[in-house]
Design a protein around this motif. Structure first.
Motif, mmCIF file in Angstrom:
data_model
loop_
_atom_site.group_PDB
_atom_site.id
_atom_site.type_symbol
_atom_site.label_atom_id
_atom_site.label_comp_id
_atom_site.label_asym_id
_atom_site.label_seq_id
_atom_site.Cartn_x
_atom_site.Cartn_y
_atom_site.Cartn_z
ATOM 1 N N ASP A 91 -39.067 62.254 -24.318
ATOM 2 C CA ASP A 91 -40.252 62.053 -23.923
ATOM 3 C C ASP A 91 -41.420 62.773 -24.468
ATOM 4 O O ASP A 91 -42.618 62.869 -24.400
ATOM 5 C CB ASP A 91 -40.427 62.093 -22.344
ATOM 6 C CG ASP A 91 -39.802 60.816 -21.604
ATOM 7 O OD1 ASP A 91 -39.598 59.776 -22.045
ATOM 8 O OD2 ASP A 91 -39.041 61.320 -20.417
ATOM 9 N N GLN A 92 -40.959 63.929 -25.069
ATOM 10 C CA GLN A 92 -41.828 64.821 -25.527
ATOM 11 C C GLN A 92 -42.300 64.790 -26.912
ATOM 12 O O GLN A 92 -43.338 65.065 -27.493
ATOM 13 C CB GLN A 92 -41.013 66.419 -25.553
ATOM 14 C CG GLN A 92 -40.401 66.493 -24.327
ATOM 15 C CD GLN A 92 -40.250 67.963 -24.232
ATOM 16 O OE1 GLN A 92 -40.084 68.803 -25.168
ATOM 17 N NE2 GLN A 92 -40.310 68.670 -22.797
ATOM 18 N N LEU A 93 -41.591 63.824 -27.684
ATOM 19 C CA LEU A 93 -41.977 63.464 -29.045
ATOM 20 C C LEU A 93 -42.833 62.450 -29.255
ATOM 21 O O LEU A 93 -42.388 61.214 -28.299
ATOM 22 C CB LEU A 93 -40.766 63.343 -30.049
ATOM 23 C CG LEU A 93 -39.767 64.577 -30.312
ATOM 24 C CD1 LEU A 93 -38.634 64.272 -31.048
ATOM 25 C CD2 LEU A 93 -40.369 65.609 -30.830
ATOM 26 N N ASN A 94 -43.553 62.068 -30.072
ATOM 27 C CA ASN A 94 -44.461 60.945 -30.274
ATOM 28 C C ASN A 94 -44.205 60.413 -31.813
ATOM 29 O O ASN A 94 -44.888 61.074 -32.629
ATOM 30 C CB ASN A 94 -45.903 60.899 -30.055
ATOM 31 C CG ASN A 94 -46.567 59.633 -30.295
ATOM 32 O OD1 ASN A 94 -46.399 58.975 -31.097
ATOM 33 N ND2 ASN A 94 -47.740 59.511 -29.314
ATOM 34 N N LEU A 95 -43.430 59.516 -31.940
ATOM 35 C CA LEU A 95 -42.662 59.261 -33.470
ATOM 36 C C LEU A 95 -43.988 58.769 -34.229
ATOM 37 O O LEU A 95 -44.174 58.956 -35.221
ATOM 38 C CB LEU A 95 -41.759 58.512 -33.612
ATOM 39 C CG LEU A 95 -40.153 58.751 -33.152
ATOM 40 C CD1 LEU A 95 -39.240 57.972 -33.136
ATOM 41 C CD2 LEU A 95 -39.941 60.062 -34.035
ATOM 42 N N HIS A 106 -44.748 53.227 -32.583
ATOM 43 C CA HIS A 106 -44.507 53.667 -31.067
ATOM 44 C C HIS A 106 -44.089 54.959 -30.844
ATOM 45 O O HIS A 106 -43.709 55.653 -31.668
ATOM 46 C CB HIS A 106 -43.992 52.540 -30.397
ATOM 47 C CG HIS A 106 -44.231 51.159 -30.466
ATOM 48 N ND1 HIS A 106 -45.331 50.498 -30.092
ATOM 49 C CD2 HIS A 106 -43.454 50.315 -31.243
ATOM 50 C CE1 HIS A 106 -45.353 49.169 -30.603
ATOM 51 N NE2 HIS A 106 -44.254 49.044 -31.220
ATOM 52 N N PRO A 107 -44.312 55.458 -29.697
ATOM 53 C CA PRO A 107 -43.858 56.805 -29.691
ATOM 54 C C PRO A 107 -42.335 56.948 -29.632
ATOM 55 O O PRO A 107 -41.964 57.875 -30.285
ATOM 56 C CB PRO A 107 -44.150 57.213 -27.904
ATOM 57 C CG PRO A 107 -45.351 56.323 -27.527
ATOM 58 C CD PRO A 107 -45.062 55.027 -28.614
ATOM 59 N N LYS A 108 -41.421 56.062 -29.092
ATOM 60 C CA LYS A 108 -40.162 56.465 -29.352
ATOM 61 C C LYS A 108 -39.587 55.358 -30.492
ATOM 62 O O LYS A 108 -38.232 55.515 -30.648
ATOM 63 C CB LYS A 108 -39.575 55.930 -27.872
ATOM 64 C CG LYS A 108 -39.836 57.064 -26.910
ATOM 65 C CD LYS A 108 -39.220 56.724 -25.566
ATOM 66 C CE LYS A 108 -39.486 58.006 -24.730
ATOM 67 N NZ LYS A 108 -39.053 57.570 -23.307
ATOM 68 N N ALA A 109 -40.144 54.424 -31.188
ATOM 69 C CA ALA A 109 -39.650 53.588 -32.117
ATOM 70 C C ALA A 109 -40.678 53.560 -33.382
ATOM 71 O O ALA A 109 -41.724 53.236 -32.715
ATOM 72 C CB ALA A 109 -39.397 52.357 -31.426
ATOM 73 N N ALA A 110 -40.332 53.916 -34.672
ATOM 74 C CA ALA A 110 -41.472 53.932 -35.500
ATOM 75 C C ALA A 110 -40.648 53.345 -36.675
ATOM 76 O O ALA A 110 -39.425 53.214 -36.865
ATOM 77 C CB ALA A 110 -41.809 55.088 -35.710
ATOM 78 N N GLY A 111 -41.260 53.143 -37.762
ATOM 79 C CA GLY A 111 -40.921 52.759 -39.092
ATOM 80 C C GLY A 111 -41.387 53.546 -40.001
ATOM 81 O O GLY A 111 -42.686 54.096 -39.930
ATOM 82 N N ALA A 112 -40.913 53.766 -41.582
ATOM 83 C CA ALA A 112 -41.655 54.475 -42.343
ATOM 84 C C ALA A 112 -41.066 54.060 -43.698
ATOM 85 O O ALA A 112 -39.872 53.377 -43.944
ATOM 86 C CB ALA A 112 -41.356 55.993 -42.352
ATOM 87 N N ARG A 113 -41.898 54.219 -44.747
ATOM 88 C CA ARG A 113 -41.593 53.966 -46.217
ATOM 89 C C ARG A 113 -41.901 55.248 -46.922
ATOM 90 O O ARG A 113 -43.155 55.753 -46.894
ATOM 91 C CB ARG A 113 -41.868 52.762 -46.482
ATOM 92 C CG ARG A 113 -41.768 52.696 -48.334
ATOM 93 C CD ARG A 113 -42.461 51.411 -48.517
ATOM 94 N NE ARG A 113 -41.579 50.093 -48.211
ATOM 95 C CZ ARG A 113 -41.798 48.916 -48.778
ATOM 96 N NH1 ARG A 113 -42.918 48.580 -49.333
ATOM 97 N NH2 ARG A 113 -40.948 48.142 -48.386
ATOM 98 N N VAL A 114 -40.979 55.900 -47.773
ATOM 99 C CA VAL A 114 -41.161 56.992 -48.741
ATOM 100 C C VAL A 114 -40.510 56.793 -50.115
ATOM 101 O O VAL A 114 -39.327 56.135 -50.141
ATOM 102 C CB VAL A 114 -40.784 58.373 -47.920
ATOM 103 C CG1 VAL A 114 -41.870 58.887 -46.912
ATOM 104 C CG2 VAL A 114 -39.382 58.553 -47.973
ATOM 105 N N PRO A 115 -41.069 57.167 -51.056
ATOM 106 C CA PRO A 115 -40.385 57.109 -52.469
ATOM 107 C C PRO A 115 -39.019 57.752 -52.326
ATOM 108 O O PRO A 115 -38.941 58.976 -51.608
ATOM 109 C CB PRO A 115 -41.424 58.117 -53.411
ATOM 110 C CG PRO A 115 -42.582 58.047 -52.670
ATOM 111 C CD PRO A 115 -42.286 58.023 -51.263
#
Ligand SMILES: [Mn+2]
Length: 322
Positions: A265-269, A287-296
């Protein structure tokens, strides 16, 4: 032609189905935050967009396409539940913007169209809410009172597993959206049931495999190139890596695509990712508990270290505060 652009996960597909039942005959197309501007270029009529985050990195391109669509005399309805980017001027948005971070997109879409869709579409809103772990809201719990909850869990379980098995097979996804929009149940479709059972069996194998292959970088546990649902990979990586954050990643065209999950609950992804991804020439959010990302691809390991450092920093601050 009129369009529905939606996300390819359960919440997005349920949102799309509700929108389609309100607007029969529309073309359904699947998109995502970093591809939205490009995908909007083909839109030549009215458009409903569901469950696709407006990303600050791609905002300019998306807004200019929306402006183009609007100036052609077309109507835009944008329904989403991701946090709005700080650089968005809501009053200048070229269309109707329905946004709340408290509910899933399916709930927002159902609420928006509830006077024009059959009442039975409320169960599609519930499937979508379960898919995004957002079924404990006031609206969804109220809708549930008119259904047999245990039976809907079976239907949503079949739906969620079947959708996970589709990956990027957009033709199969479109068939599922059509089925939901025409008020048929997942259990009534043999192909979907078959897909769901096969996916459940694969999940049990994959879950055990992740115990063996999970790697950790400090507070972050990750799995790479499992050829499987990245979201589920992230969930099990976190659990079996005994970590704060789980990452399910795959190599794709010189990039690493990933899903991230935490139970803290402390992290906001969303905040962490929108801050650190651009440092690595990437993008992402959620979202705070579920996120997505793309990096090289070359930035992946530095990104993981940065992710760990951010989590450590937040942990340290919170500990001091309390
Ligand atoms: Mn969603």
């Amino acid at each position: 032609m009129d369009w529905i652009l939606t996300h390819g996960d359960t919440d997005g597909m349920c949102s799309g189905a509700i929108a389609l039942s309100a607007h029969e005959g529309r073309k359904v197309f699947f998109s995502h935050p970093s591809g939205l501007a490009e995908d909007l270029r083909q839109v030549d009529g009215d458009v409903i967009i569901c469950d696709i985050a407006l990303s600050s990195v791609h905002l300019k391109g998306v807004m200019s396409e929306l402006e183009r669509i609007k100036s052609g005399g077309n109507r835009i309805v944008y329904i989403d539940h991701h946090p709005l980017p700080k650089n968005l001027k809501v009053e200048q948005f070229p269309g109707e913007l329905v946004n709340s971070t408290m509910s899933c997109a399916s709930e927002l879409t159902y609420t928006y169209f509830k006077d024009v869709v059959p009442a039975d579409m409320s169960r599609v809103a519930i499937y979508g809410a379960i898919g995004d772990y957002l079924d404990r809201t006031y609206v969804i719990e109220k809708l549930l009172t008119n259904w047999e909850k245990r039976s809907l869990y079976l239907e949503s379980g079949i739906l969620i597993q079947a959708i996970d098995s589709t990956g990027r097979d957009y033709e199969s996804k479109r068939k599922i959206v059509d089925l939901l929009a025409s008020n048929r149940t997942p259990s009534s479709d043999e192909e979907m049931v078959g897909r769901a059972i096969a996916e459940a069996i694969a999940e049990e194998e994959m879950r055990n495999r992740i115990k063996e292959v999970v790697k950790t970088v400090g507070r972050v546990a990750y799995v790479l190139d499992l050829q499987w649902s990245m979201g589920k990979g992230a969930v099990y990586a976190r659990a079996y890596g005994n970590a704060l954050i789980g990452v399910g990643a795959e190599r794709r065209k010189g990039y690493i695509d990933m899903s991230l999950r935490t139970t803290s609950d402390q992290l906001n992804l969303n905040e962490i990712i929108t801050t650190i991804a651009p440092r690595h020439n990437g993008s992402g959010g959620g979202h705070p508990k579920a996120a997505g990302a793309r990096v090289p691809e070359g930035e992946f390991s530095a990104f993981l270290k940065d992710l760990d450092a951010s989590a450590a920093e937040i942990e340290r601050k919170r500990t001091v505060e309390y």
